[in-house]
Each structure stands twice: as C-alpha cells, then as structure tokens.
Design a protein around this motif. Structure first.
Motif, short mmCIF file in Angstrom:
data_model
loop_
_atom_site.label_atom_id
_atom_site.label_comp_id
_atom_site.label_asym_id
_atom_site.label_seq_id
_atom_site.Cartn_x
_atom_site.Cartn_y
_atom_site.Cartn_z
N SER A 64 -39.10 21.01 20.64
CA SER A 64 -39.53 21.33 22.00
C SER A 64 -40.98 21.79 22.04
CB SER A 64 -38.61 22.41 22.58
OG SER A 64 -39.05 22.82 23.85
N SER A 65 -41.36 22.62 21.06
CA SER A 65 -42.74 23.14 21.02
C SER A 65 -43.74 22.05 20.65
CB SER A 65 -42.82 24.29 20.00
OG SER A 65 -41.90 25.31 20.30
N THR A 76 -38.61 24.00 35.73
CA THR A 76 -39.87 24.52 35.18
C THR A 76 -41.04 24.27 36.11
OG1 THR A 76 -39.02 24.07 32.95
CG2 THR A 76 -41.37 24.50 33.16
N ALA A 102 -42.84 30.72 25.87
CA ALA A 102 -41.82 30.06 25.04
C ALA A 102 -41.16 31.00 24.04
CB ALA A 102 -42.46 28.90 24.27
N SER A 138 -46.70 25.33 17.35
CA SER A 138 -45.27 25.07 17.14
C SER A 138 -44.66 26.05 16.15
CB SER A 138 -45.08 23.63 16.63
OG SER A 138 -45.54 22.70 17.58
N ASN A 151 -44.22 19.80 23.60
CA ASN A 151 -44.52 20.50 24.85
C ASN A 151 -45.76 19.90 25.51
OD1 ASN A 151 -44.35 22.35 26.89
ND2 ASN A 151 -45.16 24.06 25.71
N TRP A 178 -46.99 22.68 30.33
CA TRP A 178 -47.73 23.94 30.38
C TRP A 178 -49.03 23.89 29.56
CZ3 TRP A 178 -48.85 27.64 33.27
CH2 TRP A 178 -49.40 28.83 32.79
#
Length: 280
Positions: free
Chosen positions: A211-212, A126, A153, A85, A215, A218
């Motif tokens: 967001s990270s 995505t 990202a 992150s 996540n 992915w």
C-alpha cells in the motif's frame, strides 16, 4: 448395474468434474496473468509496436531503460519510495499492533465503542478527507516533507482490525504467567507477543508495504517538488507527455512492481498462516 460399475461410473464423473474445474482455473489464470505478460513484452518493444498491439518479444528493452533513466531522476524516486515505504511499514505495524493488542487484552465498553468508531471510519472515502488534510498539513508546514506523507499512514483502521482479530487467538494464559513472573506490559508486548505473532506481522508487512509503495493520491497532493516525488508519481508523469513513450513506461511499471512482488513471494507462507489465524 453392479456395485463395481457404480464405483467406476462415480469415478468417471469425478474425473470429468475435475477436468472442467482445472480447465476453468487455467483459463482464469491466463486471463489474470495476461496483463502482466503484456507489460513485460511491451517493455521490450518500441512505443509504436505497443500501440499496434504487437505481442512478440522485441529487442528494445535496454533502449527503453536508457530512455527512462534519461527522462527523470529514477534513482532518487526509487530512494524516496523505499524510505517512505519502510518508515510507514515499520511505524504502522508498531502502532496498529499495539492498538489491536490493547483492544483485546484490556477489554472495556469504552474501548469497544472507540473500536466501533474506528471501523466506521473505514467507510469514509479517502478522497473526501483530502481537502481537510491538505489545509491541516499546510498550517502545520508539513507539505512537501516525508513526515507529511508518513503521518496519515501510521495508523489505519484496517490494520488495527487485522491485529485485533489475530490477537483473539493469542493465548491469554501466557500473558498471565508473564505478569506473575514480574514482566511489565511493554516487556510482554515486545518479548512475548511480537515473537509469537510473527506470521501476523509478516502479513501486515506485506499489506502495508504494498500500500505504501503504490501510494499515489496523497503523495501527489503533498509532495510538490521533483526532488521529493516517489516512483509512482514519476511513472504517472511519463504518461502525461504529448507523445508518451509506452515502452519506457512499461519498463518503469516493471521496476515499480518488482519490490512488492518480491516481498510477497518471500513472505507468502507467513501471509497464508496469518490469514488462517494461526499463532506460532
């Protein structure tokens, strides 16, 4: 009816209107906060009590926390999430702010065309690019590596758009004065632009970190060993057991939620300032 009676009648109507507004907002606030409160209460109860819908605080929090520590390598997952992150947040803010700065300060028709293409990319789901990304990263031997999670990202269309819109409020005269004084473009960006746009960077940091940190898709595909998995992946794996321990899962969700909530509350003033388009 006298003028005084009209004034009092108008005040009475406004008070009734305000009362209904506050009542409506209170109900909406309670509905919004209930899942979070239920999560906290669930973390203090046994899995069976949660299943039965118990809404009172229990005394099983430490037991659930101990079960979570024994269920998997919690500290390693927290470390992986934190490292990924932080790297993703710092790199994406640097790259996207440079892009947003360039689109505004160095205008041209070609740049506007590429910016339109970037905005169009926001409409692509995505999930539709996961398979091509998997094949590409597999050929590059980047699967199951932190670099393979970070690269997609680093640059996002939303963050480029965000910095571009905020840069439009940046005083161009300051840049022109710096150029006259002999300061180079990189010097202008790092010594003038970044300090003056700190509220925008704070808002971008909140958005990107949240967001990270959360996540899931992915990392689930690219990280294939337990040593590399992040905290959301670990929490997800707890729910796939034959008999999930919901109390333990609730504790894990609280641990996952705390960093994002803490960062938001610490930087919320800068976040609001940036959303209002201010430059300080």
């Amino acid at each position: 009816m006298t003028k005084t009676d009209t004034i009092y009648t108008g005040k009475g109507k406004r008070r009734i209107s305000y009362a209904f507004q506050y009542l409506f907002l209170t109900v909406i606030s309670l509905i919004s906060i209930f899942p979070f409160l239920w999560m906290i209460i669930g973390a203090t109860n046994r899995s069976m009590d949660i299943t039965l819908g118990k809404l009172s605080v229990g005394n099983q929090f430490l037991v659930n926390l101990e079960n979570l520590l024994n269920a998997g390598d919690l500290l390693t997952c927290i470390k992986n999430s934190a490292v990924l992150s932080l790297i993703m947040t710092l790199l994406s803010m640097l790259v996207c702010s440079m892009a947003g700065y360039g689109f505004v300060i160095f205008k041209s028709k070609v740049k506007e065309f590429f910016f339109s293409v970037i905005l169009l990319s926001m409409m692509i789901p995505t999930s539709s690019i996961v398979i091509p990304m998997f094949k590409m990263f597999s050929k590059m031997h980047l699967l199951n590596t932190k670099l393979g999670v970070v690269l997609p990202a680093i640059s996002t269309a939303f963050l480029i758009f965000f910095f571009r819109q905020n840069t439009k409020n940046f005083p161009v005269e300051t840049i022109q004065s710096a150029r006259i004084d002999g300061l180079g473009e990189l010097g202008i960006f790092f010594k003038i632009y970044m300090p003056m746009m700190k509220s925008s960077y704070a808002a971008a940091a909140i958005i990107t970190f949240m967001s990270s940190w959360n996540n899931y898709m992915w990392p689930l595909i690219s990280l294939q060993t337990k040593e590399q998995r992040t905290l959301p992946l670990m929490i997800s794996s707890l729910g796939t057991a034959y008999t999930p321990d919901y109390g333990m899962i609730m504790v894990g969700i609280i641990i996952t939620t705390v960093p994002s909530a803490l960062i938001f509350f610490l930087m919320q003033k800068s976040f609001v300032d940036s959303m209002m388009g201010s430059v300080k």
